[in-house]
Design a protein around this motif. Structure first.
Motif, PDB file in Angstrom:
ATOM      1  N   ASP A 140       1.286  -1.210   0.019  1.00  0.00           N
ATOM      2  CA  ASP A 140       0.331  -0.188   0.082  1.00  0.00           C
ATOM      3  C   ASP A 140       0.995   1.147  -0.196  1.00  0.00           C
ATOM      4  OD1 ASP A 140       0.678  -0.434   2.690  1.00  0.00           O
ATOM      5  OD2 ASP A 140      -0.442   0.383   3.669  1.00  0.00           O
ATOM      6  N   LYS A 141       1.691   1.010   0.166  1.00  0.00           N
ATOM      7  CA  LYS A 141       2.694   2.097  -0.349  1.00  0.00           C
ATOM      8  C   LYS A 141       4.043   2.812  -0.983  1.00  0.00           C
ATOM      9  CE  LYS A 141       1.699   3.410   4.521  1.00  0.00           C
ATOM     10  NZ  LYS A 141       1.431   4.085   4.959  1.00  0.00           N
ATOM     11  N   LEU A 142       4.097   1.485  -1.890  1.00  0.00           N
ATOM     12  CA  LEU A 142       4.834   1.429  -3.288  1.00  0.00           C
ATOM     13  C   LEU A 142       4.364   1.243  -4.151  1.00  0.00           C
ATOM     14  CD1 LEU A 142       7.759  -0.903  -2.057  1.00  0.00           C
ATOM     15  CD2 LEU A 142       7.498   1.994  -1.773  1.00  0.00           C
ATOM     16  N   ALA A 143       4.789   2.242  -5.201  1.00  0.00           N
ATOM     17  CA  ALA A 143       3.805   2.922  -6.385  1.00  0.00           C
ATOM     18  C   ALA A 143       3.905   1.027  -8.122  1.00  0.00           C
ATOM     19  CB  ALA A 143       4.082   4.023  -7.027  1.00  0.00           C
ATOM     20  N   SER A 144       5.466   0.411  -6.874  1.00  0.00           N
ATOM     21  CA  SER A 144       5.717  -0.624  -8.139  1.00  0.00           C
ATOM     22  C   SER A 144       6.277  -1.436  -7.072  1.00  0.00           C
ATOM     23  CB  SER A 144       6.979  -0.204  -8.773  1.00  0.00           C
ATOM     24  OG  SER A 144       8.061   0.328  -8.522  1.00  0.00           O
ATOM     25  N   ALA A 145       6.312  -2.358  -7.491  1.00  0.00           N
ATOM     26  CA  ALA A 145       7.298  -4.188  -5.963  1.00  0.00           C
ATOM     27  C   ALA A 145       8.261  -4.209  -6.761  1.00  0.00           C
ATOM     28  CB  ALA A 145       6.160  -5.172  -7.172  1.00  0.00           C
TER      29      ALA A 145
END
Length: 348
Positions: A140-145
């Motif tokens: 829920d915090k990072l735009a991409s893994a």
């Protein structure tokens, strides 16, 4: 007139013997607390007690390194019969002569383990589980893994990473994988790893030794990404936390957990029975499903979703990087000093 009859000594003798006859044998198993303890009791200890009649006393005190320090300090008489450690301590314990050697004549299920992984643990350890160092992150915090160990240095993770202390073997493995990522080696060419870890220390909020504390940071959102063992990472996913984990593209190093018997253990026959029971096919299936880890047995049946994420096949084993743990052990003192000078000194 009745003659006086002295009391028979037989009831007294029986009374003295019966308490001993009524007591089951006791086995002291030293391992970890938290979720590990609840799962091992249900999946392994309680079924073992029902099958054998042996009472297991569970001693949830100390980390693997602390447990080994106790074994060595007492010259193999630590007060417990079976201990859960890692392949590193297993090898060191054999070299120091404070752990018993194990073999298939008394622990037949050793023959069912993948030879390459069992060889890593040496003759004194029985491999009962396999995890790997994963890259755990907040979905829920990072735009991409993240896909690489180098992603820990991404700008969006500045101040959102926590690192293990050098006393946690995960720090050593992270150092080695950062070295690989930067074009170095696992052991012989480690300079790129130290350089990368120095940069990462500046990027992090600091260091913690305990997995439970490391876990708390990502749970409360203070940390968005960190290295973490794959089994415990899966437990967090199963809890419904907004997290996921990956095996980065550069590969990773396994945490090979072992069961060991100190040379001064009081109940060695029971200890070997416990280890053999833990290695049985059905026991390994219960442990893998319960603790969300991999196994050194490739003949076990596990849920497909778990099989994809953990190490349960020969193909999975060959994808892992296996540093020579004996050579690594000889390097730890030197690396520990350098870690304090070059890495910890750079932390915020």
């Amino acid at each position: 007139m009745r003659r006086f009859q002295p009391p028979s000594i037989l009831p007294l003798a029986l009374a003295l013997c019966l308490p001993q006859l009524g007591h089951a044998e006791t086995l002291v198993v030293n391992s970890y607390g938290g979720p590990y303890e609840a799962i091992i009791r249900k999946a392994i200890i309680e079924p073992f007690e029902r099958k054998t009649g042996i009472d297991v006393v569970y001693d949830a005190v100390g980390s693997a390194s602390q447990d080994y320090a106790k074994i060595k300090a007492t010259n193999g008489h630590p007060g417990f019969d079976v201990v859960v450690m890692t392949a590193s301590q297993s090898l060191q314990g054999c070299r120091d002569g404070v752990l018993d050697k194990l073999d298939v004549t008394t622990i037949p299920n050793l023959a069912s383990l993948t030879a390459s992984l069992q060889a890593v643990a040496g003759p004194c350890g029985a491999v009962h589980e396999v995890q790997y160092m994963s890259l755990l992150y907040r979905t829920d915090k990072l735009a991409s893994a993240p896909t690489s160990w180098g992603d820990l240095l991404r700008p969006d993770l500045d101040g959102k990473v926590v690192l293990p202390t050098f006393q946690n073997i995960m720090a050593v493995y992270l150092l080695e994988m950062m070295s690989i990522t930067e074009g170095g080696g696992l052991i012989d060419d480690i300079d790129p790893g130290f350089a990368a870890m120095a940069r990462l220390a500046k990027h992090s909020i600091g260091f913690e030794q305990s997995s439970a504390i490391l876990e708390s940071y990502i749970k409360d959102g203070t940390v968005w990404a960190m290295p973490f063992w794959s089994g415990r990472a899966q437990l967090l996913v199963d809890e419904g936390m907004p997290v996921d984990y990956v095996r980065p593209q550069e590969g990773t190093i396994p945490l090979i957990a072992t069961l060991n018997v100190p040379v001064g253990a009081e109940h060695k026959a029971a200890a070997r029975s416990f280890i053999d029971f833990f290695l049985e096919k059905t026991s390994q299936e219960a442990w893998v499903a319960g603790y969300k880890v991999g196994s050194a047995r490739v003949d076990i049946d596990v849920p497909e979703g778990l099989r994809r994420r953990q190490i349960t096949s020969q193909e999975g084993f060959t994808s892992l990087k296996l540093p020579d743990l004996t050579v690594l052990g000889d390097k730890l003192s030197e690396w520990g000093g350098r870690w304090d000078r070059d890495v910890v000194s750079q932390a915020r």
